[in-house]
Scaffold this active site. Structure first.
Site: not given
Ligand code: PEP
Ligand code: MG
Length: 549
Positions: A499, A123
């Site tokens: 993403c 995080h």
């Molecule tokens: C991912 O899992 O790559 C993503 C973009 O979502 P998060 O990082 O919020 O789980």
């Protein structure tokens, strides 16, 4: 000429040399954009330490270089203390064992973040990169005592209010204050980025969940938002009680009541983001994290919440225990939340569409929202949530007497979704590869707990790269390529993006160009890096093509 060696140069020098050489006709624009290492661009965008002061500095330890830049400030161990200190004009470094969404306000207030635990996609790392804030994570040699407010490292004990300095580009932690120097974006840098934009074909979007980050990303050349994580929006002081009330509800009716309180806030958030982004596309993801992340952890915090929302302490405690999961990242999260509590997806879909409708009525803006459903593994799961979303939107259209275009798509972040992408594409109008979770689930390596293991694997050359930073082409990349092929079989015009954190990594950007994705999406400060890397991918592919002939 018997031997040559490339001269070492700073990023600013590399930019000047490349632009001057093009002007003098020695190289063309395509060659010029290859003369700058994308990772060097960071030097041009973030503060650095004063080199003279750095010579005298005492280094305490090293952690992961989780988010670039240099920062110096007084240490605080709790988000609220960091916020108060910053409000008093102090420069703050937030020190935590690890961070969670609850620490967001403290992270915003801090100059830099230091955590004892967590890898490159923990995080702290992800959020700090998103904010362009310096962060050193997974610093296993430090002992953080959040209760006593002490930090122990290199045989020394630092108390709240003591100064430390961080270099997030190297992962270094220093004692005391070191002066920082702000970056200056030279005209030549703008020139080289313009050339990169003329050459590249891959679009570059950003991961942003508030107007401030969106604005920063637009200034760095972002062409849209590829991931708006909605969960961060609920941590605001005014909203978190209602969100917690929603989680603690015993019935759908109670949940709906709490959600109706949150709806106007969500709508206002989206309007703010749409306004900054103008006619650029915006992908908004429905709620993703496990719900217990939003609940208080200590008895003391539960007592406070109990008074705030008038729910007995015992009930809060019981519900929190019920919501506990042994493997939360594989548990009740992502689209599973929308399947079990469709009213959450309804509220979010309404906020997304109503924000666009209101801006159409008020300002004549034509927004085409892209609604993204996370953690899908089954076509039926996606179909179920999509139905909720579409029915909600249709009701809004009818009530408002307005319609607008919108897309519903999914993240591909569960290996099963990649393997069955032909089926998933029957429902999804776009795929966005969530390579953080896809890497976690493909390797079976926790993205939050394996920073140290990966470091050892790298030292032993079992890993050449950290797979949470650069896509593992052989395994995870194979799943992505498979999903691209299968998705296109079902829906030839499907929009494809990435993403996960990898979206801002130059080697991954090259991979994404080569397999035909439409865009990469990354945190605002990595947008220029991705733009340059996308241009270099074109030049490299051209050269390889020419040398094949
Ligand atoms: C991912 O899992 O790559 C993503 C973009 O979502 P998060 O990082 O919020 O789980
Ligand atoms: Mg994910």
């Amino acid at each position: 000429m018997l031997q040559t060696r490339s001269g070492k140069r700073t990023a600013a020098a590399a930019v000047k040399i490349a632009v001057d050489m093009e002007k003098e006709g020695l190289i063309d624009k395509k060659t010029a954009v290859t003369r700058l290492e994308p990772s060097q661009i960071d030097q041009l965008l973030h503060p650095t330490f004063d080199p003279e002061e750095l010579k005298k500095a005492v280094k305490l330890t090293k952690g992961l270089a989780a988010s670039p830049g240099a920062a110096c400030g007084k240490i605080y161990f709790h988000a609220a203390d960091a916020v108060d200190a910053a409000a008093n004009g102090e420069k703050v470094i937030l020190v935590r064992l690890e961070t969670s969404p609850e620490d967001l306000a403290g992270m915003v207030a801090a100059e830099g973040i230091l955590t004892a635990r967590g890898g490159m996609t923990s995080h702290a790392a992800v959020v700090a990169r998103g904010m362009g804030k310096c962060c050193v994570s997974g610093c296993s040699e430090i002992k953080v005592n959040e209760q006593n407010k002490t930090l122990e490292v290199a045989g020394k004990v630092f108390k709240e209010g003591d100064y430390i300095s961080l270099n997030g580009s190297m992962g270094d932690v220093y004692e005391g204050q070191i002066k920082t120097i702000m970056p200056g974006l030279s005209g030549d840098f703008g020139t080289i980025m313009k050339w990169a934009d003329e050459i590249r074909t891959l679009k570059v979007r950003t991961n942003a969940d508030n107007p401030r980050d969106a604005q920063q990303a637009v200034e760095f050349g972002a062409e849209g938002i590829g991931l708006c994580r909605t969960e961060h929006m609920f941590f605001d002081d005014e909203r978190i009680p209602a969100f917690r009330r929603m989680i603690l509800s015993d019935s759908e009716e109670e949940r709906r009541e709490a959600l109706s309180f949150l709806l106007p806030y969500q709508k206002a958030d989206f309007k703010g983001i749409y306004e900054v982004m103008g006619d650029r596309p915006v992908t908004i993801r429905l709620l993703d994290p496990p719900l217990h992340e939003f609940l208080p952890h200590t008895d003391e915090e539960m007592e406070i919440l109990s008074k705030q929302i008038d729910i007995p302490f015992e009930k809060i405690k019981k519900k929190t225990l019920e919501l506990h999961e042994f493997n939360p990242m594989l548990g009740h999260r992502g689209c599973r939340l929308a399947v079990t509590y469709p009213e959450i997806a309804e509220m979010q879909a309404e906020a997304i569409i109503m924000a666009a409708i209101e801006l159409k009525k008020e300002k004549g803006m034509e927004i085409i929202p892209e609604i993204m459903i996370p953690l899908v593994g089954l076509e039926k799961e996606l179909a179920f949530v999509k139905k909720t979303v579409v029915e909600t939107i249709e009701k809004c259209f009818e009530r408002e007497g307005v319609t607008l275009e919108y897309l519903v798509g999914t993240m591909i972040e569960v290996p099963r979704a990649a393997l069955t992408a032909d089926e998933i594409a029957k429902e999804a109008e776009f795929f966005s590869f969530g390579t953080n979770d896809l890497t976690q689930m493909t390797f079976g390596f926790s993205r939050d707990d394996t920073g140290n293991i990966i470091k050892e694997y790298r030292d032993l050359l079992i890993f050449e790269e950290d797979p949470f930073q650069t896509i593992d082409r052989t395994g995870v990349g194979k799943l992505v390529e498979m999903a691209v092929k299968l998705g296109k079989q079902t829906r030839p015009a499907i929009k494809l993006g990435i993403c996960g954190e990898h979206g801002g990594d130059p080697k991954t950007v090259e991979f994404c160009h080569n397999i035909g994705l439409n865009y990469v999406s990354c945190s605002p400060f990595r947008v220029p890096i991705a733009r340059l890397a996308a241009a270099q991918a074109v030049v490299k592919a051209d050269r390889e093509h020419t040398s094949d002939k």
